[in-house]
Structures are given as C-alpha cells and as structure tokens.
Write an enzyme that holds these catalytic residues in place. Structure first.
Site, PDB file in Angstrom:
ATOM      1  N   PRO A  56       0.820  -1.219   0.000  1.00 32.62           N
ATOM      2  CA  PRO A  56       0.000   0.000   0.000  1.00 32.62           C
ATOM      3  C   PRO A  56       0.849   1.262   0.000  1.00 32.62           C
ATOM      4  CG  PRO A  56      -0.848  -1.578   1.582  1.00 32.62           C
ATOM      5  CD  PRO A  56       0.457  -2.118   1.098  1.00 32.62           C
ATOM      6  N   GLU A  57       0.418   2.237  -0.765  1.00 31.97           N
ATOM      7  CA  GLU A  57       1.097   3.525  -0.808  1.00 31.97           C
ATOM      8  C   GLU A  57       0.290   4.536  -0.006  1.00 31.97           C
ATOM      9  OE1 GLU A  57       2.276   4.621  -4.781  1.00 31.97           O
ATOM     10  OE2 GLU A  57       2.572   2.538  -5.366  1.00 31.97           O
TER      11      GLU A  57
END
Length: 283
Positions: A2-3
């Site tokens: 996840p960013e």
C-alpha cells in the site's frame, strides 16, 4: 505494498470506530510479524483511549492516552477490518476468527478492529508520543507530499546533481515520504517526464511542475478510496477504485491516452520494479 493513498484511506476508515474510544481489550495472537511485537503490547494497549489517528508516510499512528503512540504498518498483505460499529458506519457483524487475525482491538463502543496479515510483512510498535518523530522508521522520512514542507524549492534542491533516474529519486523516502511505484508512474506521465531521465538533468521548471502534479494524483486517489491491487482493502472491506483511472500503470501494450498520440504504453524494469510510460509523450 500500500502507498500513501491506501494508508490514508485506511486511517479515515478507522477514525469513526477508534478515535476518542477506549481500547477495552487488545488480543495479540502471536509474538511477532515482520519484527517482534513490543513487550507487553496487549497490556499496554488495553484500557487506553485512542486520542488521535494520524498518518506519516505509509504508517498509521494512533496516539494513546498513556502517552504512547501505536505505529501500524500494513506490509504487503496486511489489512485492518472493522466490524460491529454501533455508529452504523460499518454494516459488518463480527466475523468468525481467521487464522491470520494476529492483533484484535475490542473497542469500548462495540466495534472490533482486526489486523489480518497472511504474509506477515506488516509491523506494529509502541513508542513515546513526545519523541515519535525520532523512531527509527520515521526519523529518516522526508516531507509529506501533501504538506507545506513539500514544495518546488525542496524538490529542485533534492534533485540537484543527482545522477539516479527520476523514478528512483521520487521513490526515495528521504526526498518525499509515502510515494510508491504506482503513483510515481502516474505523476511522471502527467509531467511528460521519462522515468529513465536522470533527476539532476531535468530542467528546474519541469522539476517544479512535479509538485502540484504529485499532489493532484495523490488527492484524486484518496478521494477514490485508494487502489485495490492484490490484497488491499479499505477498513470497511470495500475496494478502492482509483485503478480504473490509471493512465499508464499496468497498461503495457495499450494505447496512450494522450490525445493524438498513437504510441502504446511501454514497460521496463528499474531496480526490480516495473515502470510504465509512453516513450512518445515522456522524455
């Protein structure tokens, strides 16, 4: 992994169930994830009120009434699931326990927050809130891309005389925190900059143009609920939909979306990661 937009989406999803609410009980079902959990973690969490939920880079931070802050990193497959929220924000009843439910927060309002991580690359830690910025995972981070400290002068200075590709420079968390492979590809496409271009050889006006473009890409992704790639889910179990707006990421061989461009999206590998771009539009 996840960013920033995915982590921000999770933080926003957790807020109505956790912020201002006491942790009635914390269950820690194994001694470690990517690293060992802090000593007596369940005991130190139980009975504490979550004063504030915030995000730093790709980490969710929960400031507690004990004066400690809980750091949460989702890793590659970690997700935070909310069930039984009496406020009616989440419709899910409490599900049966699963094999990879490693940490469970039983909230005083009846909500249950479950950290599920099949691959166990996630992490949690506890630290003093007053010195949280000095934690080894946070102290090395650059400015937040949506914050005031990320501006044109900062990026121009960071790129000066830098001989690495601009893609690598933007992934350097010391230069800007929270950016990952997906959104760097998207931002470089909008800026019409090739991911292979050396950061130190890009004209200053073009470097400056990246700042508002990065802000726009991230803001649009957050508004759309993040990107659902592989294991990512929002806190209420719903998928994010920003991937339907990708201009280049994952579109190898498909037509470029720039009007009148007849080229196709190309993929190359840089430092073990796929870069997607248009050879015609990006230089």
């Amino acid at each position: 992994m996840p960013e920033l937009p995915e982590v921000e989406t999770v933080r926003r999803g957790l807020t109505p169930a956790m912020e201002g609410v006491v942790i009635a009980r914390a269950d820690v079902n194994r001694p470690d994830l990517r690293w060992p959990f802090p000593e007596r973690m369940a005991e130190r969490l139980t009975g504490q009120t979550v004063l504030r939920l915030r995000r730093r880079s790709k980490y969710v931070l929960a400031d507690l009434s004990s004066g400690e802050t809980l750091l949460i990193h989702l890793g590659m497959s970690g997700r935070m699931l909310v069930s039984g929220d009496p406020l009616g924000v989440f419709a899910h009843e409490h599900p049966a326990a699963e094999k990879h439910d490693h940490v469970v927060f039983h909230m005083g309002n009846g909500a249950r927050i479950t950290f599920n991580d099949p691959r166990r690359f996630g992490a949690m830690d506890l630290m003093d809130t007053a010195t949280a910025d000095q934690h080894k995972l946070l102290a090395v981070l650059g400015p937040e891309p949506l914050g005031n400290d990320f501006h044109e002068a900062h990026l121009i200075q960071a790129f000066e005389n830098k001989n690495t590709p601009v893609k690598s420079a933007l992934l350097d968390q010391r230069i800007v925190a929270g950016l990952g492979n997906i959104y760097v590809c998207e931002a470089l496409y909008r800026a019409q900059i090739s991911p292979t271009r050396k950061a130190g050889r890009i004209a200053k006006p073009r470097v400056a143009s990246l700042v508002p473009i990065i802000r726009d890409v991230l803001s649009e992704a957050i508004a759309a609920g993040g990107s659902s790639l592989r294991d990512f889910r929002q806190a209420d179990g719903e998928l994010g939909y920003f991937q339907h707006s990708f201009d280049v990421y994952g579109r190898e061989g498909e037509p470029c979306r720039t009007p009148e461009c007849t080229a196709q999206i190309s993929r190359i590998v840089q430092s073990g990661r796929s870069s997607f771009y248009c050879k015609s539009c990006q230089s």
